[in-house]
Write a protein that holds these residues in place. Structure first.
Motif, short mmCIF file in Angstrom:
data_model
loop_
_atom_site.label_atom_id
_atom_site.label_comp_id
_atom_site.label_asym_id
_atom_site.label_seq_id
_atom_site.Cartn_x
_atom_site.Cartn_y
_atom_site.Cartn_z
N THR A 411 0.83 -1.20 0.00
CA THR A 411 0.00 0.00 0.00
C THR A 411 0.86 1.26 0.00
N SER A 412 2.10 1.14 -0.47
CA SER A 412 2.97 2.31 -0.53
C SER A 412 2.47 3.29 -1.59
N THR A 413 3.03 4.48 -1.58
CA THR A 413 2.57 5.54 -2.48
C THR A 413 2.69 5.13 -3.95
N SER A 414 3.70 4.34 -4.30
CA SER A 414 3.89 3.96 -5.70
C SER A 414 2.75 3.10 -6.24
N MET A 415 1.95 2.50 -5.36
CA MET A 415 0.82 1.69 -5.80
C MET A 415 -0.33 2.53 -6.33
N PHE A 451 1.55 -3.40 3.84
CA PHE A 451 2.82 -2.81 4.25
C PHE A 451 3.12 -1.58 3.40
N ASP A 452 3.71 -0.59 4.04
CA ASP A 452 4.28 0.59 3.37
C ASP A 452 5.51 0.98 4.20
N ASN A 453 5.37 2.01 5.07
CA ASN A 453 6.46 2.29 6.00
C ASN A 453 6.61 1.16 7.02
N PHE A 482 2.95 11.28 4.35
CA PHE A 482 3.34 10.36 5.42
C PHE A 482 4.39 9.35 4.96
N ALA A 483 4.70 9.35 3.68
CA ALA A 483 5.62 8.33 3.15
C ALA A 483 7.04 8.64 3.58
N THR A 489 10.60 -5.76 1.75
CA THR A 489 10.76 -6.82 2.74
C THR A 489 10.26 -6.41 4.12
N SER A 490 9.56 -5.28 4.22
CA SER A 490 9.14 -4.79 5.53
C SER A 490 8.12 -5.70 6.20
N ALA A 491 7.39 -6.51 5.43
CA ALA A 491 6.39 -7.40 6.02
C ALA A 491 6.96 -8.75 6.40
N GLY A 492 8.25 -8.97 6.15
CA GLY A 492 8.84 -10.28 6.38
C GLY A 492 8.74 -10.76 7.81
#
Length: 552
Positions: A411-415, A451-453, A482-483, A489-492
């Motif tokens: 769900t990061s900004t690039s999406m 996941f994003d930040n 907020f980004a 790999t932040s959700a790993g």
């Protein structure tokens, strides 16, 4: 006992018959006449050699028959079929809490009780909804008890303190304590068994008892969309029992329009109960009464279980002695003999004894001794192979209903880039992928992680696909302000924790992991390996999917 490839037995019999016929029809060799042969055959040495030759031929014939029978039996794959009808705990409970100021102490006590109960649940599912002027679903019906206990613990802390982000979203309309709307939202938290009768029968939804534990004093302040009676009628329509807990029953007289009387009538109309309490300490006793009224179970659909469990035809199936042996708790080396192991042990001893006797006392020529040892070793190795040594944990075919599906959504900004199929956002592509996954794996348990930040569990393991659809429909890309850079790999770490919890709860249950993201890493920290890098010992199976980029 059944033979999976039963046709191997008649095929072997036909092959043996053909070999015997060919042997009988072979042309005899050219013999040369020898004068006075009877004198030679009458010699003691000749008679001894002849007896030895016949014993050797007989032994070779018997051993060949054993080897052939074992090979045919192993190739036919004997199996044992049983039918199991497991008992399933069928209780679904939704905590429906009025979080207006007058209810926080009672809510905290109720949440604390269910936090302790969730640690002992086995098959039950629990969900939680809070409401004031509007409703918020904290988590849908789930049997991921570790997650439920964690969320209930956070809820109890927030209710004890009476402040914090826990109450966000419950004051989005005018008024307060809109009990009818809150109860209607709780009723809608249950999967709709009428929408897909086939899926309901497969997952047992139609047979599960459904309960709402409603904690409210029924002091209404505002104009709800649903009245309390309309919400109760909706619960009756969906066969849901409402158990009401009222910490502030101040009714006086027999007026049916008083708050307590209306709440009592609504709860009892659904088949539930109405409970009053003088202090939060009485909550555990009331919850025990609610559990007693719902403590039922049902037999799930029969399941046919086929296992490799062959037996010698003359052996009784009552006390099989050829069970598999496991080391290291079933995760290491194992032996699963194709016939009862005492028979194999006896055959090995006989072959070794005969080979030893033939080598030491058979008076063979020296050139024959090596052949005897080689043939004996070959037969022993074949018998040892019949023990079927191997490593436990081999894969198998599993129905979709027996899967845990973990879905990771970026769900990061690039999406928010509009290059999916020309004009749609990448997140829209991920939503379509998730909808397809939920349709193909109907009956599985789904867990949604975004996941994003940072990574967040949006929905714990649950079979409620409606909750999954709702969670996906409300997903939005992270706001640019907020980004702070996202890592693929932040959700790993969070994924590993959820997988470990699921395996601890139901060991051996297969899991699928789907990764829906664009693969862009904008964090200053380089990614730490593959987004799905997990311990090899978990035994999970993974699948990766991502929405196409522009031009796809």
């Amino acid at each position: 006992m059944e033979l999976t490839f039963w046709w191997m037995v008649p095929l072997a019999a036909v092959a043996a018959a053909i070999a015997w016929l060919l042997h009988r029809r072979r042309r005899p060799g050219k013999d040369r006449p020898v004068a006075h042969a009877d004198r030679l055959t009458a010699l003691p040495e000749y008679q001894r050699a002849l007896r030895h030759h016949r014993r050797a031929l007989t032994s070779a014939l018997v051993l060949s028959a054993i080897v052939l029978a074992g090979a045919v039996t192993a190739a036919a794959r004997p199996t044992h079929r049983t039918t199991d009808q497991p008992e399933v705990r069928n209780r679904d409970i939704v905590l429906c809490l009025d979080v207006s100021g007058s209810m926080t102490s009672t809510d905290a006590a109720l949440v604390g009780v269910f936090q302790r109960l969730a640690e002992e649940f086995d098959g039950e599912r629990i969900g939680m909804v809070i409401f004031d002027s509007s409703s918020v679903q904290l988590f849908p019906l789930t049997d991921d008890y570790d997650y439920a206990v964690e969320q209930l613990g956070e809820a109890r802390k927030a209710l004890d303190s009476g402040a914090g982000a826990f109450f966000d979203g419950t004051w989005n309309r005018g008024g307060s304590s809109l009990i009818g709307d809150g109860l209607a939202s709780c009723v809608q938290s249950f999967p709709d068994a009428e929408a897909d009768p086939g899926a309901s029968s497969r997952t047992g939804e139609a047979q599960r008892s459904r309960s709402v534990v409603l904690a409210t004093d029924n002091f209404l302040s505002g104009n709800p969309i649903f009245t309390l009676e309309e919400a109760g009628a909706l619960a009756q329509q969906k066969n849901i029992k409402v158990h009401a807990i009222n910490p502030g029953d101040f009714d006086y007289g027999d007026d049916a329009e008083q708050p307590g009387a209306r709440l009592r009538a609504t709860a009892q109309s659904t088949g539930g109960g109405y409970y009053t309490l003088d202090s939060p300490e009485a909550v555990p006793g009331i919850v025990t009464k609610v559990q007693e009224t719902e403590a039922t179970s049902y037999r799930a659909a029969p399941v046919s279980i086929i296992t490799d469990n062959p037996a010698w035809p003359s052996v009784s199936q009552r006390s099989p002695a050829w069970d598999c042996w496991y080391w290291d708790g079933g995760t290491g080396y194992d032996l699963c003999p194709i016939v009862p192991w005492p028979y194999l042990a006896a055959a090995v001893l006989l072959v070794l004894a005969f080979g030893t006797w033939l080598t030491l006392y058979g008076k063979q020529p020296k050139q024959e001794v090596r052949s005897t040892i080689t043939r004996t070793a070959a037969v022993v190795l074949l018998l040892l192979a019949a023990l079927r040594p191997g490593w436990a944990g081999a894969g198998g075919t599993t129905a979709a209903a027996d899967l845990d599906v973990f879905i990771l959504v970026d769900t990061s900004t690039s999406m928010s880039a509009e290059d999916y199929h020309g004009s749609e956002t990448r997140l829209a592509g991920a939503k379509q992928d998730v909808a397809s996954i939920a349709k193909e794996l109907a009956g599985a348990r789904f867990c949604l992680i975004t996941f994003d930040n940072q990574a967040t569990v949006r929905m714990p393991l649950s079979r409620d696909t409606t909750a999954l659809q709702t969670a996906m429909a409300t997903l939005q890309p992270q706001a640019p302000r907020f980004a702070a850079g996202s890592s693929i790999t932040s959700a790993g770490r969070l994924l590993k924790d959820r997988l470990a919890a699921a395996q601890m709860q139901q060991p051996g249950r297969p899991a699928l992991v789907f990764y829906a993201g664009d693969g862009e890493n904008t964090s200053a920290t380089p990614p730490n390996g593959c987004p799905l890098t997990l311990p090899a010992s978990t035994g999970e199976r993974y699948s990766v999917t991502a929405p196409p980029r522009a031009g796809a």
